[in-house]
Design an enzyme around this catalytic site. Structure first.
Site, mmCIF file in Angstrom:
data_model
loop_
_atom_site.group_PDB
_atom_site.id
_atom_site.type_symbol
_atom_site.label_atom_id
_atom_site.label_comp_id
_atom_site.label_asym_id
_atom_site.label_seq_id
_atom_site.Cartn_x
_atom_site.Cartn_y
_atom_site.Cartn_z
ATOM 1 N N HIS A 18 64.511 -124.974 18.778
ATOM 2 C CA HIS A 18 65.950 -126.053 18.532
ATOM 3 C C HIS A 18 66.569 -124.569 18.789
ATOM 4 C CE1 HIS A 18 66.127 -122.223 15.615
ATOM 5 N NE2 HIS A 18 65.102 -122.848 14.669
ATOM 6 N N HIS A 21 66.059 -120.685 19.577
ATOM 7 C CA HIS A 21 64.631 -120.559 20.504
ATOM 8 C C HIS A 21 65.264 -120.459 22.379
ATOM 9 C CE1 HIS A 21 62.247 -122.200 16.804
ATOM 10 N NE2 HIS A 21 61.959 -121.264 17.093
ATOM 11 N N CYS A 126 53.600 -115.060 -4.894
ATOM 12 C CA CYS A 126 53.171 -116.318 -5.520
ATOM 13 C C CYS A 126 51.707 -117.138 -5.889
ATOM 14 C CB CYS A 126 54.489 -116.755 -5.689
ATOM 15 S SG CYS A 126 54.310 -118.993 -5.626
ATOM 16 N N CYS A 129 51.563 -120.659 -3.272
ATOM 17 C CA CYS A 129 52.427 -120.185 -2.312
ATOM 18 C C CYS A 129 51.106 -119.361 -1.968
ATOM 19 C CB CYS A 129 53.453 -119.164 -2.027
ATOM 20 S SG CYS A 129 54.361 -120.969 -2.340
ATOM 21 N N CYS A 143 60.225 -118.051 -7.233
ATOM 22 C CA CYS A 143 59.774 -118.152 -5.302
ATOM 23 C C CYS A 143 60.356 -119.598 -5.291
ATOM 24 C CB CYS A 143 58.053 -118.926 -5.793
ATOM 25 S SG CYS A 143 57.885 -119.817 -4.662
ATOM 26 N N HIS A 146 58.085 -122.886 -5.909
ATOM 27 C CA HIS A 146 57.887 -123.440 -6.799
ATOM 28 C C HIS A 146 58.679 -122.394 -8.126
ATOM 29 C CE1 HIS A 146 54.207 -123.279 -4.503
ATOM 30 N NE2 HIS A 146 53.660 -123.609 -5.238
ATOM 31 N N LYS A 295 75.084 -124.873 8.163
ATOM 32 C CA LYS A 295 73.613 -124.112 8.171
ATOM 33 C C LYS A 295 72.921 -125.556 8.709
ATOM 34 C CE LYS A 295 69.959 -121.263 6.545
ATOM 35 N NZ LYS A 295 69.810 -120.299 7.431
ATOM 36 N N LYS A 298 66.922 -129.465 8.480
ATOM 37 C CA LYS A 298 66.326 -130.623 8.872
ATOM 38 C C LYS A 298 66.951 -131.485 8.746
ATOM 39 C CE LYS A 298 61.690 -131.043 10.935
ATOM 40 N NZ LYS A 298 60.254 -130.656 10.963
HETATM 41 ZN ZN LIG Z 1 55.457 -120.303 -4.115
#
Ligand SMILES: [Zn+2]
Length: 512
Positions: A18, A21, A126, A129, A143, A146, A295, A298
């Protein structure tokens, strides 16, 4: 021969290329071309960072194995830079066998020297994760994926004795005022170093993470991020063989965005000290691109992709905007409106009009044949030449400070002067008087010198345009006549080509 080495960060393959980079890569490319033109031997490294738990998870989410996953994303980075005309010399992947071998060699070396020890690591973990979070990454203590509070757990891990090198690092940072540029980032690092440094956890147990480089002294662990990623700057040179490392390391110039200042200004130099290597010459730090529309994400659909920009506006126009709009070190705003405004004002009107006007007159009045300069130059002719000589001096001093926007500003100030020279000398009026024809020929000759000078000065910034200008002037690509002094670039009778539109004006798009 003088040498210089430019690196971009290796880009993490959890996202496609993007704007951020692209900016770092474009400035590395510009610097490479600039220093090559000055006669330096240059090495330019970019690549991808491919290990870690995020990658293992992303691969799992897309129902593939990590290697297939990283091959695909790394391939997208590489082909993007290729299609953008980025002239990198080597593209490193942290999954390359030579890199893995090098990382293990250095880890073994500092382990043997006593700079790695086994200890207890604690953090917010977590289970969903399967990873640790730093306090900063948590959202309201939870998290972000989650929405559950992570557990504080501790496990045995390996640590690098970073704290041991704190005093030496402070000394280096204080004794070399330009080691980090711009200066305020060095001040930020020195402020951070007023607090005691902690040692750095450099491993993860293979029970939790397999997608990494195994520690050479304990196969139950893989190395975590720092040694794996940062050593790429050295392993690539080693891999290139010959005396690449000896030749290029002393002129190392890292280019990074400010989000990875700490890793490059603290972790990396202490790792180099432990490995017995000298520090880099400069760490060059740029700011963020801020989107007008909020910001970049996507979900908002406002992610700027380099290839889309190239398709829509042309790579040189996109490069021009990036280099002209951002003051290196500070944040800058990105919007398509601002990009279009710059293309129309600076490229289509100012540069494009001058070139097509001069070449059109050269065709119309002299069938494209360059006319002799008069023996005595008018005051305004010398002023024009001096204005470009001044722009060139300014360009060099700004480039030494990575002030790309000021360097371009200096050239465009000379370009403004050239446009005024056309109005002032008025060849289109003079040509009506046959007695004035030699003066018209001389004026156009000076203006061709302007275009030749532009082709040389703009080459690092706008490589395709510079090439096009040389072709329009009928000058070979070998660089010979392009560097001749003002007034000696063309022999009378040399044929100039018919004009063409370099940057079409962009009409504003209807608002959706
Ligand atoms: Zn998590």
């Amino acid at each position: 021969m003088e040498r210089i080495y430019f690196t971009t960060p290796i880009y993490y393959v959890n996202a496609e290329p993007h704007l951020g980079h692209t900016y770092t890569t474009v400035i590395a490319d510009t610097l490479k071309r600039y220093y090559q033109a000055l006669g330096y031997e240059v090495f330019f490294l970019t690549g991808t960072d491919e290990h870690g738990d995020k990658i293992a998870q992303a691969a799992q989410a897309s129902a593939t194995d990590p290697k297939t996953y990283v091959d695909r994303i790394s391939g997208i980075f590489r082909s993007t830079w290729d299609r953008c005309g980025i002239a990198y010399d080597h593209f490193i992947r942290t999954t390359d066998p030579y890199h893995k071998e090098y990382v293990q060699r250095i880890l073994r070396k500092i382990y043997d020297a006593g700079d790695v020890y086994f200890g207890e690591y604690g953090g917010f973990y977590c289970y969903g994760c399967e990873r640790f979070y730093t306090e900063r990454e948590l959202v309201d203590g939870k998290c972000p994926d989650h929405q559950t509070a992570p557990d504080y757990i501790s496990e045995k891990n390996y640590f690098f004795r970073m704290a041991k090198y704190q005093e030496r690092l402070i000394d280096e940072m204080k004794s070399r005022p330009d080691i980090i540029r711009p200066e305020r980032y060095r001040a930020e690092v020195l402020a951070f170093l007023r607090e005691p440094l902690e040692d750095l956890c450099i491993s993860r147990p293979t029970t939790r993470l397999q997608w990494g480089i195994p520690l050479p002294f304990d196969s139950n662990y893989v190395t975590y991020v720092w040694f794996d990623a940062l050593l790429n700057y050295v392993s690539a040179l080693e891999y290139r063989g010959g005396d690449s490392l000896v030749k290029f390391w002393p002129g190392t110039n890292h280019l990074i965005a400010k989000d990875i200042l700490k890793t490059h200004a603290i972790y990396w130099p202490t790792m180099l000290m432990a490995a017995g290597m000298p520090l880099y010459q400069h760490l060059n730090v740029h700011g963020y691109w801020v989107m007008d529309s909020g910001k970049m994400s996507k979900s908002l659909g406002n992610v700027i992709r380099p290839l889309e920009m190239k398709e829509r506006f042309g790579m040189d126009a996109f490069r021009y905007f990036l280099l002209r709009e951002m003051a290196f070190g500070q944040d800058a705003k990105f919007s398509v409106e601002a990009l279009v405004t710059r293309i129309n004002a600076d490229l289509a009107n100012n540069l494009g009009n001058l070139v097509s006007r001069v070449l059109a007159m050269q065709q119309k009045y002299f069938a494209g044949e360059v006319q002799p300069l008069s023996a005595a130059w008018a005051a305004e002719d010398m002023e024009l030449r001096d204005k470009f000589a001044q722009a060139e001096r300014e360009l060099h001093s700004y480039m030494a400070e990575l002030q790309f926007h000021r360097a371009l500003e200096a050239v465009w100030s000379a370009l403004d002067h050239a446009n005024r020279y056309v109005v002032q000398t008025a060849p289109f009026t003079l040509i009506k008087d046959p007695a004035k024809q030699p003066r018209v020929g001389a004026v156009l000759h000076h203006l061709l010198e302007v275009i030749r000078t532009l082709a040389r000065l703009l080459a690092p910034f706008l490589p395709d345009t510079a090439k096009e200008l040389r072709a329009l002037l009928g000058l070979a690509d070998d660089g010979g006549s392009i560097n001749a002094p003002w007034g000696q670039g063309f022999t009378p009778g040399h044929k100039i080509n018919a004009p063409k539109v370099l940057f079409p004006r962009i009409e504003s798009e209807p608002k959706k």
